[in-house]
Design a protein around this motif. Structure first.
Motif, PDB file in Angstrom:
ATOM      1  N   PRO A 129       0.819  -1.226   0.000  1.00 25.57           N
ATOM      2  CA  PRO A 129       0.000   0.000   0.000  1.00 25.57           C
ATOM      3  C   PRO A 129       0.849   1.271   0.000  1.00 25.57           C
ATOM      4  O   PRO A 129       2.041   1.223   0.265  1.00 25.57           O
ATOM      5  CB  PRO A 129      -0.772  -0.116   1.310  1.00 25.57           C
ATOM      6  CG  PRO A 129       0.140  -0.884   2.209  1.00 25.57           C
ATOM      7  CD  PRO A 129       0.855  -1.865   1.325  1.00 25.57           C
ATOM      8  N   ASN A 131       0.483   5.513   1.311  1.00 22.03           N
ATOM      9  CA  ASN A 131      -0.320   6.426   2.142  1.00 22.03           C
ATOM     10  C   ASN A 131       0.378   7.781   2.146  1.00 22.03           C
ATOM     11  O   ASN A 131       1.514   7.904   2.583  1.00 22.03           O
ATOM     12  CB  ASN A 131      -0.429   5.848   3.567  1.00 22.03           C
ATOM     13  CG  ASN A 131      -1.325   6.688   4.463  1.00 22.03           C
ATOM     14  OD1 ASN A 131      -1.741   7.789   4.090  1.00 22.03           O
ATOM     15  ND2 ASN A 131      -1.620   6.178   5.646  1.00 22.03           N
ATOM     16  N   SER A 162      -4.938   6.869   0.831  1.00 20.01           N
ATOM     17  CA  SER A 162      -4.198   5.608   0.830  1.00 20.01           C
ATOM     18  C   SER A 162      -4.688   4.718  -0.308  1.00 20.01           C
ATOM     19  O   SER A 162      -5.838   4.816  -0.749  1.00 20.01           O
ATOM     20  CB  SER A 162      -4.330   4.902   2.184  1.00 20.01           C
ATOM     21  OG  SER A 162      -5.651   4.451   2.383  1.00 20.01           O
ATOM     22  N   HIS A 164      -4.549   0.632  -1.920  1.00 20.93           N
ATOM     23  CA  HIS A 164      -4.380  -0.740  -1.451  1.00 20.93           C
ATOM     24  C   HIS A 164      -4.730  -1.771  -2.515  1.00 20.93           C
ATOM     25  O   HIS A 164      -5.445  -1.469  -3.473  1.00 20.93           O
ATOM     26  CB  HIS A 164      -5.289  -0.985  -0.239  1.00 20.93           C
ATOM     27  CG  HIS A 164      -5.115   0.044   0.824  1.00 20.93           C
ATOM     28  ND1 HIS A 164      -4.223  -0.085   1.853  1.00 20.93           N
ATOM     29  CD2 HIS A 164      -5.688   1.265   0.983  1.00 20.93           C
ATOM     30  CE1 HIS A 164      -4.275   1.010   2.616  1.00 20.93           C
ATOM     31  NE2 HIS A 164      -5.149   1.832   2.104  1.00 20.93           N
ATOM     32  N   SER A 169      -6.208  -4.730   3.512  1.00 21.47           N
ATOM     33  CA  SER A 169      -5.125  -3.768   3.625  1.00 21.47           C
ATOM     34  C   SER A 169      -5.678  -2.371   3.896  1.00 21.47           C
ATOM     35  O   SER A 169      -5.155  -1.623   4.730  1.00 21.47           O
ATOM     36  CB  SER A 169      -4.296  -3.766   2.336  1.00 21.47           C
ATOM     37  OG  SER A 169      -3.403  -2.675   2.321  1.00 21.47           O
ATOM     38  N   LEU A 170      -6.747  -2.021   3.186  1.00 23.76           N
ATOM     39  CA  LEU A 170      -7.386  -0.730   3.438  1.00 23.76           C
ATOM     40  C   LEU A 170      -7.848  -0.647   4.884  1.00 23.76           C
ATOM     41  O   LEU A 170      -7.654   0.363   5.562  1.00 23.76           O
ATOM     42  CB  LEU A 170      -8.582  -0.537   2.495  1.00 23.76           C
ATOM     43  CG  LEU A 170      -9.519   0.637   2.830  1.00 23.76           C
ATOM     44  CD1 LEU A 170      -8.768   1.961   2.781  1.00 23.76           C
ATOM     45  CD2 LEU A 170     -10.702   0.679   1.868  1.00 23.76           C
ATOM     46  N   THR A 173      -5.028   0.174   7.274  1.00 26.26           N
ATOM     47  CA  THR A 173      -4.648   1.588   7.260  1.00 26.26           C
ATOM     48  C   THR A 173      -5.751   2.457   7.856  1.00 26.26           C
ATOM     49  O   THR A 173      -5.484   3.407   8.603  1.00 26.26           O
ATOM     50  CB  THR A 173      -4.341   2.036   5.821  1.00 26.26           C
ATOM     51  OG1 THR A 173      -3.201   1.313   5.360  1.00 26.26           O
ATOM     52  CG2 THR A 173      -4.064   3.527   5.749  1.00 26.26           C
TER      53      THR A 173
END
Length: 570
Positions: A129, A131, A162, A164, A169-170, A173
């Motif tokens: 990812p 960010n 962000s 992903h 994964s999102l 974060t």
RNA sequence: CGGGGCGUAGCUCAGCCUGGUAGAGCACACGGUUCGGGACCGUGUGGUCGGAGGUUCAAAUCCUCUCGCCCCGACCA
């Protein structure tokens, strides 16, 4: 810093256009200066507060793994046309043209720019990812700017984005950002609550707002002791208590009754000796695509945001009287669900739980009683569309909900692929397949948070800064600067405090004591040190906290240590 | 965008209805007296009355247009 060499001008009167206390105090304390509607200069003192908050935000964002960059505030129309928002954003988007007649806008937010920046570099799942964040001035041409920094048109905001490869994964974060926001507001010593929120026109699947609690807040939040919290637009409840028993025997079949001139639920209820909760409130609305009908219990209100989402509409408003007649055949105030055709009807579950009900008859001056939901009408959609009320049962624990006011200072969203799909911000996954990136975005209003801090921390005399946001931490007042001994003692204290690393603001002006005290209270630095003639004769200064204004004498020799001690306790 | 209100000195406002030399308080400058909670006396500086047009011998005041600002509503990353 010496006042005499600074740029600080306090105001004795409130500016006539300042409505809320944070606006009044920030203006009077010489921190902000209005240039045009919703557009402010941050004067030196005000800018210091913003910078202090920005620094905290940077530290927490960096610690949470976000990387700072800065994007342009002027953005080309092409990007916005690509995402489709050039059409959708409306007048809030300030559009401008350059000398070649090319179209640009002043950025109200940066999804398009960041998505473009990422898609031109990131091609593989291995690079994700990502960010990224910035702290920057935004412009939104608000319909109605007001409340000083709380709802300006130009404002400073931290925005992060962000990218992903997966929802998991999102989510990771998203939680990290949520924790970072909590740390930011904790460090600012603000009383706040994080609530579930509607995603609005930005779209996405999950969203939380961070609300600083204050009586003057623009938004209502619904909260429960168990920790449940939601924006009033979003809040749900467990099933509410059923209406009281129907007085006497309800008609077995729907029966029309004459109710001349009674159009509101309370009026009709009184006229028919029923309780408002016996009614089905029927609202005719108009969306960008259709007319629709919303049903809630008579003592409830329709939540237009929920309704809009249920209908899949982008705009929604109550239908005008003429349209109501066209849709129902009756006038406004006499609408009901029985016999309606040609429109989608959305019923709140609480309506469907009613054993028997009264409603408009879709005929002027008539209502109908003995209506049984599900038997006498069948809605196209049953969905939660009511406004949650204080005292309603919590959806999680069943305890009573309370409604508070809050100021929205942060808002985090799971955007999903809304922008990446439109703008071809794709990556190749392990299998070599093209996928749109999954995105999140995270906003934090820097100026608004400072205003919220004032809104939450003030008294009759002025601002009471939480230490982390105070422009300076210590105010040193020399009461009689023309008396050599006082001047010398104050100068020495000033130098010593600075040497000790304290942020001192030294009021060395030739003003009367009352003026200095009042300005000190107004500006609200956390710790005050006063050096006066009598004290100096006894080798003493006087310390106090802005919070309680309790004065304590202290030996001049011990003053620096004592100030540091006080600061450490804040 | 609908409804309401306001633009007069750096700030807060009066004057406008009923046209006739532009005012007050605060701030600012100078002199004096004061000096631990927004001092006092005196003398001053400072305003194309938001802008344009019109009516009138004469407009801050009446009329028209326009710009800006505020409030209520609708709206809102």
């Amino acid at each position: 810093m010496r006042w005499s060499r600074y740029f600080l001008y306090t105001l004795r009167d409130n500016p006539s256009d300042a409505e809320v206390v944070s606006h009044q105090l920030l203006a009077r304390a010489g921190m902000i200066d209005k240039l045009a509607a919703g557009i402010y200069t941050y004067l030196p003192l005000g800018w210091r507060s913003l910078e202090k908050l920005a620094r905290i935000v940077r530290e927490e964002m960096n610690a949470a793994g976000s990387v700072e960059l800065a994007m342009p505030c002027v953005q080309p129309a092409e990007l916005w046309q690509e995402s489709g928002r050039w059409q959708f954003y409306g007048k809030e988007l300030l559009r401008i043209k350059d000398r070649h007649d090319r179209e640009f806008c002043f950025g109200p937010t940066h999804e398009e720019v960041i998505t473009d920046a990422v898609r031109r570099r990131v091609t593989s799942y291995r690079q994700l990812p990502a960010n990224l964040y910035q702290i920057q001035t935004k412009f939104r041409d608000e319909i109605r700017p007001r409340f000083g920094l709380m709802r300006g048109r130009e404002f400073v905001m931290k925005d992060a984005y962000s990218f992903h490869t997966s929802a998991a994964s999102l989510d990771e974060t998203y939680r990290a950002m949520e924790r970072a926001y909590r740390r930011v507001f904790d460090r600012c010593k603000l009383s706040y609550t994080a609530v579930e929120a509607d995603t609005g026109n930005i779209g996405g699947s999950e969203s939380h707002e961070f609300m600083v609690l204050a009586a003057t807040g623009e938004d209502a939040v619904v909260a429960c002791e168990c920790g449940y919290g939601a924006n009033a637009e979003k809040a749900t409840t467990a099933p509410i208590a059923p209406p009281p028993p129907w007085p006497g025997a309800a008609p077995a079949v729907p029966e029309q009754v004459h109710t001349p001139g009674a159009t509101s639920v309370p009026d009709v209820a009184a006229f028919l000796h029923l309780d408002p909760s016996h009614f089905i409130k029927t609202m005719i609305v108009e969306t960008d695509a259709e007319f629709a009908v919303a049903l809630v219990r008579g003592d409830d209100e329709v939540n237009e945001i929920k309704l809009k989402n249920v209908l899949g509409a982008t705009h929604l408003q109550l239908a005008a009287e003429a349209k109501v007649e066209q849709v129902t055949g009756g006038g406004m105030g006499f609408s009901g669900p029985v016999g309606l055709v040609g429109v989608r009807v959305v019923a709140d579950p609480e309506v469907m739980r009613m054993a028997v009900a009264a409603a408009g008859a879709n005929r002027a001056d008539y209502h109908v009683v003995g209506v049984v939901p599900g038997r006498d009408f069948t809605p196209a959609i049953v969905a939660d569309i009511r406004v949650a009320r204080a005292g309603d049962p919590c959806p999680r624990c069943g305890g009573p909900l309370v409604v508070k006011r809050g100021i929205e200072v942060g808002h985090i969203f799971k955007l999903g692929t809304k922008y990446s799909a439109k703008m071809a911000c794709n990556f190749l996954d392990e299998a070599g397949a093209v996928q749109p990136m999954i995105m999140g975005c995270y906003g934090l209003g820097v100026g608004r948070t400072v205003a919220a801090a004032v809104e939450q921390n003030h008294d009759d005399a002025g601002i009471v800064w939480p230490r982390p946001l105070a422009p300076f931490e210590v105010e040193l007042i020399a009461l009689n600067p023309d008396v050599p001994a006082v001047r010398e003692a104050a100068e020495r204290l000033y130098a010593d405090l600075e040497a000790a690393g304290c942020e001192v603001f030294y009021d060395d002006r030739d003003e009367r004591p009352g003026v200095k005290f009042n300005d000190a209270d107004l500006i609200g630095f956390p710790v005050r040190v006063v050096v006066g003639k009598k004290g100096v004769e006894q080798g003493q200064a006087e310390l106090s906290l802005r919070r309680d204004r309790v004065k304590t004498p202290v030996a001049l020799a011990d003053a620096v240590a004592k100030v540091r001690e006080l600061l450490a306790g804040l």
